[in-house]
Design a protein around this motif. Structure first.
Motif, PDB file in Angstrom:
ATOM      1  N   UNK A  90      -5.659  -7.154  -3.288  1.00  0.00           N
ATOM      2  CA  UNK A  90      -6.695  -8.187  -3.158  1.00  0.00           C
ATOM      3  C   UNK A  90      -6.282  -9.468  -3.877  1.00  0.00           C
ATOM      4  N   UNK A  91      -5.708  -9.326  -5.060  1.00  0.00           N
ATOM      5  CA  UNK A  91      -5.251 -10.509  -5.805  1.00  0.00           C
ATOM      6  C   UNK A  91      -4.094 -11.198  -5.098  1.00  0.00           C
ATOM      7  N   UNK A  92      -3.164 -10.423  -4.559  1.00  0.00           N
ATOM      8  CA  UNK A  92      -1.994 -10.997  -3.896  1.00  0.00           C
ATOM      9  C   UNK A  92      -2.371 -11.714  -2.595  1.00  0.00           C
ATOM     10  N   UNK A  93      -3.316 -11.145  -1.852  1.00  0.00           N
ATOM     11  CA  UNK A  93      -3.683 -11.716  -0.556  1.00  0.00           C
ATOM     12  C   UNK A  93      -4.902 -12.623  -0.624  1.00  0.00           C
ATOM     13  N   UNK A  94      -5.608 -12.611  -1.753  1.00  0.00           N
ATOM     14  CA  UNK A  94      -6.844 -13.368  -1.919  1.00  0.00           C
ATOM     15  C   UNK A  94      -7.863 -13.005  -0.835  1.00  0.00           C
ATOM     16  N   UNK A  95      -7.974 -11.703  -0.570  1.00  0.00           N
ATOM     17  CA  UNK A  95      -8.940 -11.181   0.403  1.00  0.00           C
ATOM     18  C   UNK A  95      -9.527  -9.892  -0.138  1.00  0.00           C
ATOM     19  N   UNK A  96     -10.764  -9.593   0.273  1.00  0.00           N
ATOM     20  CA  UNK A  96     -11.379  -8.315  -0.073  1.00  0.00           C
ATOM     21  C   UNK A  96     -10.750  -7.252   0.819  1.00  0.00           C
ATOM     22  N   UNK A  97     -10.459  -6.098   0.250  1.00  0.00           N
ATOM     23  CA  UNK A  97      -9.768  -5.042   0.985  1.00  0.00           C
ATOM     24  C   UNK A  97     -10.615  -3.781   1.017  1.00  0.00           C
ATOM     25  N   UNK A  98     -10.722  -3.187   2.191  1.00  0.00           N
ATOM     26  CA  UNK A  98     -11.417  -1.920   2.355  1.00  0.00           C
ATOM     27  C   UNK A  98     -10.455  -0.962   3.050  1.00  0.00           C
ATOM     28  N   UNK A 117       0.826  -1.217   0.000  1.00  0.00           N
ATOM     29  CA  UNK A 117       0.000   0.000   0.000  1.00  0.00           C
ATOM     30  C   UNK A 117       0.855   1.260   0.000  1.00  0.00           C
ATOM     31  N   UNK A 118       2.086   1.165   0.481  1.00  0.00           N
ATOM     32  CA  UNK A 118       3.025   2.288   0.558  1.00  0.00           C
ATOM     33  C   UNK A 118       2.501   3.436   1.412  1.00  0.00           C
ATOM     34  N   UNK A 119       1.821   3.087   2.516  1.00  0.00           N
ATOM     35  CA  UNK A 119       1.367   4.075   3.502  1.00  0.00           C
ATOM     36  C   UNK A 119       1.512   3.466   4.894  1.00  0.00           C
ATOM     37  N   UNK A 120       1.495   4.314   5.895  1.00  0.00           N
ATOM     38  CA  UNK A 120       1.482   3.822   7.272  1.00  0.00           C
ATOM     39  C   UNK A 120       0.118   3.193   7.543  1.00  0.00           C
ATOM     40  N   UNK A 121       0.085   2.194   8.381  1.00  0.00           N
ATOM     41  CA  UNK A 121      -1.166   1.522   8.731  1.00  0.00           C
ATOM     42  C   UNK A 121      -1.389   1.704  10.225  1.00  0.00           C
ATOM     43  N   UNK A 122      -2.545   2.289  10.567  1.00  0.00           N
ATOM     44  CA  UNK A 122      -2.879   2.495  11.973  1.00  0.00           C
ATOM     45  C   UNK A 122      -3.451   1.230  12.609  1.00  0.00           C
ATOM     46  N   UNK A 123      -4.302   0.533  11.841  1.00  0.00           N
ATOM     47  CA  UNK A 123      -4.975  -0.635  12.407  1.00  0.00           C
ATOM     48  C   UNK A 123      -5.505  -1.491  11.262  1.00  0.00           C
ATOM     49  N   UNK A 124      -5.588  -2.803  11.494  1.00  0.00           N
ATOM     50  CA  UNK A 124      -6.168  -3.732  10.518  1.00  0.00           C
ATOM     51  C   UNK A 124      -7.193  -4.594  11.247  1.00  0.00           C
ATOM     52  N   UNK A 125      -8.396  -4.647  10.680  1.00  0.00           N
ATOM     53  CA  UNK A 125      -9.428  -5.529  11.222  1.00  0.00           C
ATOM     54  C   UNK A 125      -9.672  -6.626  10.199  1.00  0.00           C
ATOM     55  N   UNK A 126      -9.650  -7.864  10.664  1.00  0.00           N
ATOM     56  CA  UNK A 126      -9.823  -9.010   9.780  1.00  0.00           C
ATOM     57  C   UNK A 126     -11.145  -9.687  10.103  1.00  0.00           C
ATOM     58  N   UNK A 127     -11.978  -9.873   9.076  1.00  0.00           N
ATOM     59  CA  UNK A 127     -13.280 -10.514   9.262  1.00  0.00           C
ATOM     60  C   UNK A 127     -13.461 -11.539   8.152  1.00  0.00           C
ATOM     61  N   UNK A 128     -13.001 -12.747   8.378  1.00  0.00           N
ATOM     62  CA  UNK A 128     -13.079 -13.789   7.357  1.00  0.00           C
ATOM     63  C   UNK A 128     -12.195 -13.453   6.174  1.00  0.00           C
ATOM     64  N   UNK A 129     -12.812 -13.281   5.013  1.00  0.00           N
ATOM     65  CA  UNK A 129     -12.058 -12.963   3.798  1.00  0.00           C
ATOM     66  C   UNK A 129     -12.007 -11.465   3.525  1.00  0.00           C
ATOM     67  N   UNK A 130     -12.293 -10.653   4.525  1.00  0.00           N
ATOM     68  CA  UNK A 130     -12.294  -9.201   4.333  1.00  0.00           C
ATOM     69  C   UNK A 130     -11.311  -8.542   5.309  1.00  0.00           C
ATOM     70  N   UNK A 131     -10.500  -7.634   4.777  1.00  0.00           N
ATOM     71  CA  UNK A 131      -9.585  -6.843   5.597  1.00  0.00           C
ATOM     72  C   UNK A 131     -10.022  -5.388   5.531  1.00  0.00           C
ATOM     73  N   UNK A 132     -10.146  -4.762   6.678  1.00  0.00           N
ATOM     74  CA  UNK A 132     -10.387  -3.328   6.738  1.00  0.00           C
ATOM     75  C   UNK A 132      -9.113  -2.700   7.270  1.00  0.00           C
ATOM     76  N   UNK A 133      -8.521  -1.837   6.461  1.00  0.00           N
ATOM     77  CA  UNK A 133      -7.239  -1.222   6.803  1.00  0.00           C
ATOM     78  C   UNK A 133      -7.465   0.251   7.088  1.00  0.00           C
TER      79      UNK A 133
END
Length: 66
Positions: free
Chosen positions: A51-59, A13-29
Motif C-alpha cells: 500500500x505504501x509503495x503503490x499509494x493505494x488501498x489493497x484488499x 506479494x510473492x504469489x500468483x495473481x489470478x485477477x486485479x480489480x482497480x476502483x479508484x485508489x483501491x486494488x482488489x487482488x
C-alpha cells in the motif's frame, strides 16, 4: 493496471495473481486458494508495504475455484 505494474505487484506479494480489480485508489487482488495468508503477511506487513509503495488501498481475496 498495466503489465509492468502487475509484475511489480506479483513480485511484492510473492504469489500468483489470478485477477486485479482497480476502483479508484483501491486494488482488489485475487490470489489462488490457500495463498491469501502468504500475500497478506504476518500481521498484514506485506499488504501495508505494498500500500505504501503503490499509494493505494489493497484488499486480498482468494479466487473461487470454478
Amino acid at each position: 493496471m498495466d503489465e509492468e505494474g502487475l509484475e511489480r505487484l506479483r513480485t511484492m506479494l510473492d504469489v500468483e495473481i489470478d485477477k486485479v480489480e482497480e476502483d479508484g485508489d483501491k486494488l482488489t487482488v485475487y490470489v489462488p486458494e490457500g495463498q491469501a495468508a502468504k500475500a497478506i503477511g504476518s500481521g498484514g506487513a506485506v499488504v501495508r508495504s505494498v500500500e505504501l509503495a503503490l499509494d493505494k488501498e489493497l484488499e486480498i481475496k482468494e479466487a473461487a475455484e470454478e
